[in-house]
Design a protein around this motif. Sequence first.
Motif, short mmCIF file in Angstrom:
data_model
loop_
_atom_site.label_atom_id
_atom_site.label_comp_id
_atom_site.label_asym_id
_atom_site.label_seq_id
_atom_site.Cartn_x
_atom_site.Cartn_y
_atom_site.Cartn_z
N ASP A 28 0.81 -1.21 0.00
CA ASP A 28 0.00 0.00 0.00
C ASP A 28 0.85 1.27 0.00
OD1 ASP A 28 1.04 -0.46 2.48
OD2 ASP A 28 -0.70 0.28 3.58
N LYS A 29 2.16 1.13 -0.31
CA LYS A 29 3.05 2.29 -0.25
C LYS A 29 3.89 2.40 -1.52
CE LYS A 29 5.43 2.81 3.56
NZ LYS A 29 6.25 2.50 4.76
N TYR A 30 4.29 3.63 -1.85
CA TYR A 30 5.26 3.80 -2.92
C TYR A 30 6.58 3.18 -2.48
CZ TYR A 30 2.07 7.32 -4.85
OH TYR A 30 0.99 7.97 -5.38
N MET A 31 7.35 2.67 -3.44
CA MET A 31 8.63 2.06 -3.10
C MET A 31 9.54 3.05 -2.37
SD MET A 31 11.17 -0.36 -5.23
CE MET A 31 11.25 0.61 -6.73
N ILE A 32 9.58 4.28 -2.84
CA ILE A 32 10.45 5.26 -2.21
C ILE A 32 10.03 5.58 -0.78
CG2 ILE A 32 9.21 7.33 -3.02
CD1 ILE A 32 11.99 8.61 -3.46
N ASP A 33 8.75 5.39 -0.46
CA ASP A 33 8.28 5.63 0.91
C ASP A 33 9.03 4.75 1.91
OD1 ASP A 33 6.27 7.62 1.35
OD2 ASP A 33 4.94 6.49 0.03
N TYR A 34 9.23 3.49 1.55
CA TYR A 34 9.94 2.58 2.46
C TYR A 34 11.35 3.10 2.76
CZ TYR A 34 6.25 -0.87 1.53
OH TYR A 34 5.05 -1.52 1.43
N VAL A 35 12.02 3.58 1.71
CA VAL A 35 13.38 4.08 1.87
C VAL A 35 13.40 5.37 2.70
CG1 VAL A 35 15.44 4.89 0.65
CG2 VAL A 35 14.09 3.01 -0.30
N ILE A 36 12.53 6.31 2.33
CA ILE A 36 12.48 7.59 3.05
C ILE A 36 12.13 7.38 4.52
CG2 ILE A 36 11.29 9.81 3.23
CD1 ILE A 36 13.19 9.63 0.86
N ASP A 37 11.14 6.53 4.79
CA ASP A 37 10.73 6.28 6.18
C ASP A 37 11.90 5.73 7.01
OD1 ASP A 37 8.23 7.19 5.53
OD2 ASP A 37 7.30 5.21 5.44
N THR A 38 12.68 4.84 6.40
CA THR A 38 13.83 4.27 7.10
C THR A 38 14.89 5.34 7.36
OG1 THR A 38 13.45 2.08 6.16
CG2 THR A 38 15.64 2.53 7.00
N VAL A 39 15.23 6.11 6.33
CA VAL A 39 16.25 7.15 6.49
C VAL A 39 15.83 8.15 7.55
CG1 VAL A 39 17.50 9.01 5.33
CG2 VAL A 39 17.08 6.87 4.13
N ASN A 40 14.56 8.50 7.60
CA ASN A 40 14.06 9.45 8.60
C ASN A 40 14.20 8.93 10.03
OD1 ASN A 40 13.25 11.93 7.44
ND2 ASN A 40 11.49 10.95 6.48
N ASN A 41 14.34 7.62 10.17
CA ASN A 41 14.48 7.03 11.50
C ASN A 41 15.92 6.78 11.90
OD1 ASN A 41 11.78 6.72 12.64
ND2 ASN A 41 11.38 5.36 10.91
N VAL A 42 16.86 7.16 11.05
CA VAL A 42 18.28 7.04 11.38
C VAL A 42 18.69 8.33 12.11
CG1 VAL A 42 20.63 6.81 10.50
CG2 VAL A 42 18.76 5.53 9.43
N LYS A 43 19.07 8.22 13.35
CA LYS A 43 19.31 9.40 14.19
C LYS A 43 20.42 10.30 13.67
CE LYS A 43 17.56 7.29 18.44
NZ LYS A 43 17.89 6.85 19.83
N SER A 44 21.41 9.72 12.99
CA SER A 44 22.54 10.53 12.54
C SER A 44 22.27 11.26 11.23
CB SER A 44 23.79 9.65 12.38
OG SER A 44 23.55 8.62 11.43
N ILE A 45 21.09 11.03 10.63
CA ILE A 45 20.73 11.73 9.39
C ILE A 45 19.93 12.97 9.73
CG2 ILE A 45 19.44 11.60 7.22
CD1 ILE A 45 21.92 9.91 7.21
N ASP A 46 20.34 14.11 9.18
CA ASP A 46 19.66 15.36 9.43
C ASP A 46 18.64 15.63 8.32
OD1 ASP A 46 18.86 17.85 10.25
OD2 ASP A 46 20.71 18.87 9.67
#
Length: 244
Positions: A28-46
């Motif tokens: 139910d999600k765009y492929m890029i959503d999975y990637v963006i959601d993961t990156v947003n949860n990496v604490k060292s990524i601003d």
Amino acid sequence: MNAIVLAGEKRSESGKSLENKALLKIKDKYMIDYVIDTVNNVKSIDKIAVVGLKEELSKAIGHKVDYVIEGTDSIVENIIKALECFPGEKEMLVLTCDIPMITVEALEHFILEAKESKADLCYSIIDKRVNDEKYPEVKRTYAKLWNGQFTGGNVFYFNPCIKDKIKDFAEEMLEYRKNPAKMAGLLGFGFIIRLILGILTINAVKKKLRKLLGINAAAVISPYPEIGNDVDKISDIQFVEKYL
């Protein structure tokens, strides 16, 4: 650090188009959503910049990222365009939009190892044994090295200061990737022969890049095969849906 997500590639297979893979729906999600959601949860990524079809991507994921940039047909040019959003940065994470199985743990491990290597350029690779154990049905292309059989990941770490040193070389490598003769002209026949025979070492690759480009390069052998399990063809979608 900040991250660049490359979302401009287009592929087709036997008439069945995977055009604009970033907005391919998986479950139910765009492929890029999975990637963006993961990156947003990496604490060292601003901050996150996405490069691709700006109008479509802005509508789909614009609220999740900091910048959406119109892409070109060149992967290298797309990275350079995205770097304009982050002037003066000394480290950058680059990843593709087609690894929906990527996890926070995989990215955090890669970033930590890349930082500790103190390399100008760091690339993720996965041992065939690790991939076979966790995802035995996955068919990947492996390079046989002296250290083992490895497939490339879809995540890079680099110092933007080296972009002018590597730009032309990277463009040529991408252009010649299916032409062994021309690649040999760039890397040297001895290097290619050792690769073909499976006696090339990871350390030899580092030395070659230092000699050719004047940079310190490193490889991170990731224990997380999700970092390289990309969606390149129609059958990959079924595989990804099974595990997601």
